[in-house]
Design a protein around this motif. Structure first.
Motif, PDB file in Angstrom:
ATOM      1  N   ASP A 175       0.927  -1.239  -0.488  1.00 51.92           N
ATOM      2  CA  ASP A 175      -0.338   0.216  -0.085  1.00 51.92           C
ATOM      3  C   ASP A 175       1.068   1.524   0.294  1.00 51.92           C
ATOM      4  OD1 ASP A 175      -2.706  -1.550   0.445  1.00 51.92           O
ATOM      5  OD2 ASP A 175      -2.540  -1.926   2.642  1.00 51.92           O
ATOM      6  N   ASN A 213     -12.144   8.157   3.399  1.00 50.54           N
ATOM      7  CA  ASN A 213     -12.845   6.919   3.326  1.00 50.54           C
ATOM      8  C   ASN A 213     -11.685   6.007   2.542  1.00 50.54           C
ATOM      9  OD1 ASN A 213     -15.476   7.351   4.317  1.00 50.54           O
ATOM     10  ND2 ASN A 213     -17.190   7.874   2.923  1.00 50.54           N
ATOM     11  N   ILE A 214     -11.140   6.232   1.870  1.00 49.98           N
ATOM     12  CA  ILE A 214     -10.402   6.056   1.160  1.00 49.98           C
ATOM     13  C   ILE A 214      -9.060   5.644   1.787  1.00 49.98           C
ATOM     14  CG2 ILE A 214      -8.418   6.015  -0.749  1.00 49.98           C
ATOM     15  CD1 ILE A 214     -11.008   5.918  -1.304  1.00 49.98           C
ATOM     16  N   ARG A 215      -9.213   4.989   2.702  1.00 47.11           N
ATOM     17  CA  ARG A 215      -7.528   3.780   3.778  1.00 47.11           C
ATOM     18  C   ARG A 215      -6.158   3.763   2.991  1.00 47.11           C
ATOM     19  NH1 ARG A 215      -8.281  -0.409   5.271  1.00 47.11           N
ATOM     20  NH2 ARG A 215      -9.585  -0.960   4.197  1.00 47.11           N
ATOM     21  N   ARG A 257      -5.672   1.549  -2.598  1.00 47.14           N
ATOM     22  CA  ARG A 257      -6.111   0.285  -3.780  1.00 47.14           C
ATOM     23  C   ARG A 257      -8.387   0.695  -3.574  1.00 47.14           C
ATOM     24  NH1 ARG A 257      -4.194  -3.628  -3.946  1.00 47.14           N
ATOM     25  NH2 ARG A 257      -1.898  -2.355  -2.638  1.00 47.14           N
ATOM     26  N   ASP A 258      -7.942   1.685  -2.433  1.00 44.29           N
ATOM     27  CA  ASP A 258     -10.073   1.812  -2.003  1.00 44.29           C
ATOM     28  C   ASP A 258     -10.467   2.804  -3.099  1.00 44.29           C
ATOM     29  OD1 ASP A 258      -9.737  -0.147   0.383  1.00 44.29           O
ATOM     30  OD2 ASP A 258      -9.342   1.500   1.712  1.00 44.29           O
ATOM     31  N   ALA A 272     -12.520   1.272  -4.933  1.00 44.61           N
ATOM     32  CA  ALA A 272     -14.523   0.110  -5.487  1.00 44.61           C
ATOM     33  C   ALA A 272     -15.272   1.346  -5.194  1.00 44.61           C
ATOM     34  CB  ALA A 272     -14.426  -0.426  -4.077  1.00 44.61           C
ATOM     35  N   SER A 273     -14.564   2.931  -5.350  1.00 46.68           N
ATOM     36  CA  SER A 273     -15.256   3.751  -5.101  1.00 46.68           C
ATOM     37  C   SER A 273     -15.948   4.482  -6.915  1.00 46.68           C
ATOM     38  CB  SER A 273     -15.290   4.971  -4.312  1.00 46.68           C
ATOM     39  OG  SER A 273     -15.666   6.408  -4.639  1.00 46.68           O
ATOM     40  N   SER A 285     -15.158   8.026  -6.650  1.00 50.82           N
ATOM     41  CA  SER A 285     -13.635   8.764  -6.734  1.00 50.82           C
ATOM     42  C   SER A 285     -13.219   7.854  -8.128  1.00 50.82           C
ATOM     43  CB  SER A 285     -12.471   7.867  -5.820  1.00 50.82           C
ATOM     44  OG  SER A 285     -13.133   7.839  -4.466  1.00 50.82           O
TER      45      SER A 285
END
Length: 635
Positions: free
Chosen positions: A406, A450-452, A455-456, A459-460, A463
């Motif tokens: 990450d 909300n983006i930790r 790669r998050d 899923a959005s 975004s």
């Protein structure tokens, strides 16, 4: 202080545009006083902490840093060299491969276009390019630049990259940031952080397939007018496409290049890509060097030395055999090699050869591009090949986000492309388009609570849309047409896809795979032997047939090889061979009809399907291997 630099940079860019011209890919250079290179020095007492760190002063790295900085991120750009531009400047690869659709639309714009316009397009002057890159970086208030800064190691918090340690002035210095962008040509930061990767053609069973590297060299004394006249006049029996000239660019001399007999057997000339410089010198991209481990600094240096040792003989040959080069003199060579392929970092989504040649869209598309799937010569394959030529395809954000680690994105030729897809996606303008997206994505990720992890973003949908909208506001072009290729409608296309993904099928610039042409003996044998090899089974003895085999000869040879590999008795005649192959589902109903006449000769399409079905059968045998980037008939 920064505002003064911005004013000065703007003036310098305006001057550069006046000198070189803008908006053309082939502006003809005026042989005038040489441009002075601006020397870069590092600021003292810079901060150790940033919003975004970009590693490498490549065109992709510069683009990523500018993109992030323009979105307000405090950005550190780390360059291991004393000048910016990497392959374009220190490798002197100034012959830009411009991604352009079949209707003539330039597909990559944005920051790439800013640079291209500023230097006058393809064939730019090397010193002008160095200065322009520096001017573009210094014009950004949010960029801190470090030159002669050598990446040593990533800073890790478990599986997350939180910064980098570099060597500056013989000292190790650590910089930190929540987002790091790896713009090194070989994916050095990602690899060191533990991201999985394949090397060269490893994902199709060819880890030892290493395309030759190139050493660009510079000549003075070249008669440009004679060169232009020669390459623009097709030789007897030659295609007009084999040579040509446009402004300060020229290409041709294929026969002369391939006819050169090197003193070093691990070197080779090919046709010349020629670019005239502001002072009248020309840069030549044609010298291919083999047996270079591009990940090893000593091997790269040794490769340059071998090329430099050969060049006096090459220049002497050119004086004697190449029109316009009668008075040519060797000036020097590029500082760095042009390396086409090393690592392929495994990412959340991998661009495939089918994505490229079927002109596919991506749900997270952040770049539109094209370029032939160009596999250059290897030590054992004298001539390179063009697997196919797309109209335009999309690259998704997922191809920039490595698996398993990450805090980092990857841009450039080491990004998330399979080895075959990289034959097209490896070019610098494509890398710059993806790098611009990475800079924007860093901003979106950091602004969204909300983006930790990066790669998050994938899923959005919101975004992804935000990244795309911000890119368009930065001038990037994201319009894409999913062009349908005629070959996709051929009944044998599923078989062709399997063999094409192995790196064997050759459609050329017009995507003509000659599917309806009777197959020759060598083509049939090479196809089937490729399948055996890619299955990981024993290749020797190889399948062999005559120059013009009929169906009986082909099926007898094939069934004998299958019998040897699966431990059964070999059929003794045509009818037994048909039954033998049908039992193993290598010959299905359609292929049984195609090969029904023993005296006929099957076409290439039938043989592609036969080879694909053969591959499916081989993968059921003990000891076989299925490689990740090779297509399967059954998905």
């Amino acid at each position: 202080m920064k505002r003064k630099w911005m004013i000065l940079a703007a003036a310098m860019i305006a001057c550069t545009l006046w000198v070189t011209g803008c908006g053309s890919d082939t502006t003809e250079k005026d042989a005038s006083a040489p441009v002075e290179e601006v020397k870069i020095t590092n600021e003292e007492n810079v901060s150790p902490n940033y919003d975004c760190i970009v590693v490498d002063g490549s065109p992709e790295g510069i683009t990523a840093a500018i993109s992030a900085a323009r979105k307000g991120l405090d950005t550190l750009l780390i360059c291991q060299d004393d000048a910016l531009g990497g392959l374009y400047t220190l490798g002197e690869l100034n012959y830009i491969d411009v991604p352009e659709s079949r209707d003539g639309t330039v597909l990559v714009e944005g920051i790439y276009k800013e640079f291209s316009d500023a230097v006058g397009g393809s064939g730019f002057d090397i010193t002008t390019a160095k200065n322009t890159f520096y001017e573009m970086v210094k014009a950004e208030e949010n960029i801190t630049l470090r030159v002669n800064s050598y990446f040593k190691a990533p800073v890790m918090d478990s599986h997350t990259v939180t910064g980098v340690t570099v060597e500056e002035d013989d000292k190790n210095v650590t910089y930190t940031a929540p987002v790091v962008i790896d713009a090194t040509p070989d994916g050095d930061v990602c690899a060191a952080a533990g991201a999985p990767y394949t090397y060269a053609g490893e994902d199709i069973g060819e880890r030892d397939r290493e395309m030759g590297v190139t050493l660009v060299f510079r000549l003075s004394g070249v008669d440009w007018d004679k060169v232009v006249e020669y390459v623009s006049t097709p030789q007897e029996g030659a295609s007009a496409a084999e040579g040509g000239a446009n402004g300060n660019l020229a290409w041709g001399y294929s026969d002369e290049g391939y006819a050169y007999e090197p003193k070093d057997e691990n070197l080779r000339l090919r046709g010349f890509n020629i670019a005239r410089q502001d002072n009248g010198d020309v840069l030549i991209n044609s010298l291919i060097i083999f047996d270079v481990d591009a990940l090893d600094a000593d091997s790269r240096a040794e490769g340059i030395a071998r090329g430099q040792k050969e060049l006096p003989s090459i220049v002497e040959y050119m004086r004697e055999h190449c029109v316009g080069f009668e008075n040519a003199e060797l000036v020097d060579t590029a500082e760095q090699l042009y390396v086409r392929e090393t690592r392929h970092i495994q990412c959340e989504s991998m661009l495939t050869i089918d994505d490229v040649l079927e002109n596919r869209s991506q749900p997270d598309g952040i770049a539109v591009t094209n370029y032939p799937v160009d596999v250059q010569a290897t030590k054992t394959q004298r001539y390179g090949t063009v697997v196919g030529f797309p109209d335009q395809y999309e690259i998704g954000l997922g191809s920039l986000i490595p698996l398993e680690i990450d805090g980092i994105m990857i841009v450039g030729r080491a990004a998330g492309y399979t080895s075959m897809a990289a034959g097209s996606a490896r070019i610098v303008p494509t890398g710059m388009a993806c790098a611009q997206a990475a800079g924007v994505a860093a901003k979106v990720a950091l602004d969204n609570e909300n983006i930790r992890v990066l790669r998050d973003l994938l899923a959005s949908e919101a975004s992804i849309s935000e990244v795309q909208n911000l890119l368009e506001k930065q001038g990037a072009r994201l319009e894409h047409a999913e062009t349908h290729e005629a070959v996709m409608d051929h009944w044998a296309y599923p078989g062709l896809k399997v063999i094409r993904s192995m790196g064997f099928a050759d459609g050329g610039y017009d995507n003509d795979y000659r599917l309806d042409v009777a197959v020759t003996g060598p083509r049939f044998a090479n196809m089937m032997n490729t399948v055996v090899k890619k299955s990981g089974l024993a290749l020797e003895p190889r399948i062999a047939v005559n120059e013009e085999p009929d169906n009986e000869e082909m099926l007898l040879a094939l069934s004998a090889k299958v019998a040897a590999l699966d431990g059964s008795a070999s059929p003794s005649n045509f009818s037994e061979s048909v039954a033998f192959l049908q039992k193993r589902n290598i010959l299905d109903t359609i292929l049984s009809e195609k090969f029904a006449d023993p005296a006929a000769s099957a076409d290439a399409g039938s043989c592609y399907m036969l080879a694909a079905r053969l591959y499916e059968y081989f993968l059921t045998l003990p000891g076989s291997t299925a490689f990740s980037a090779i297509d399967r008939l059954n998905g």
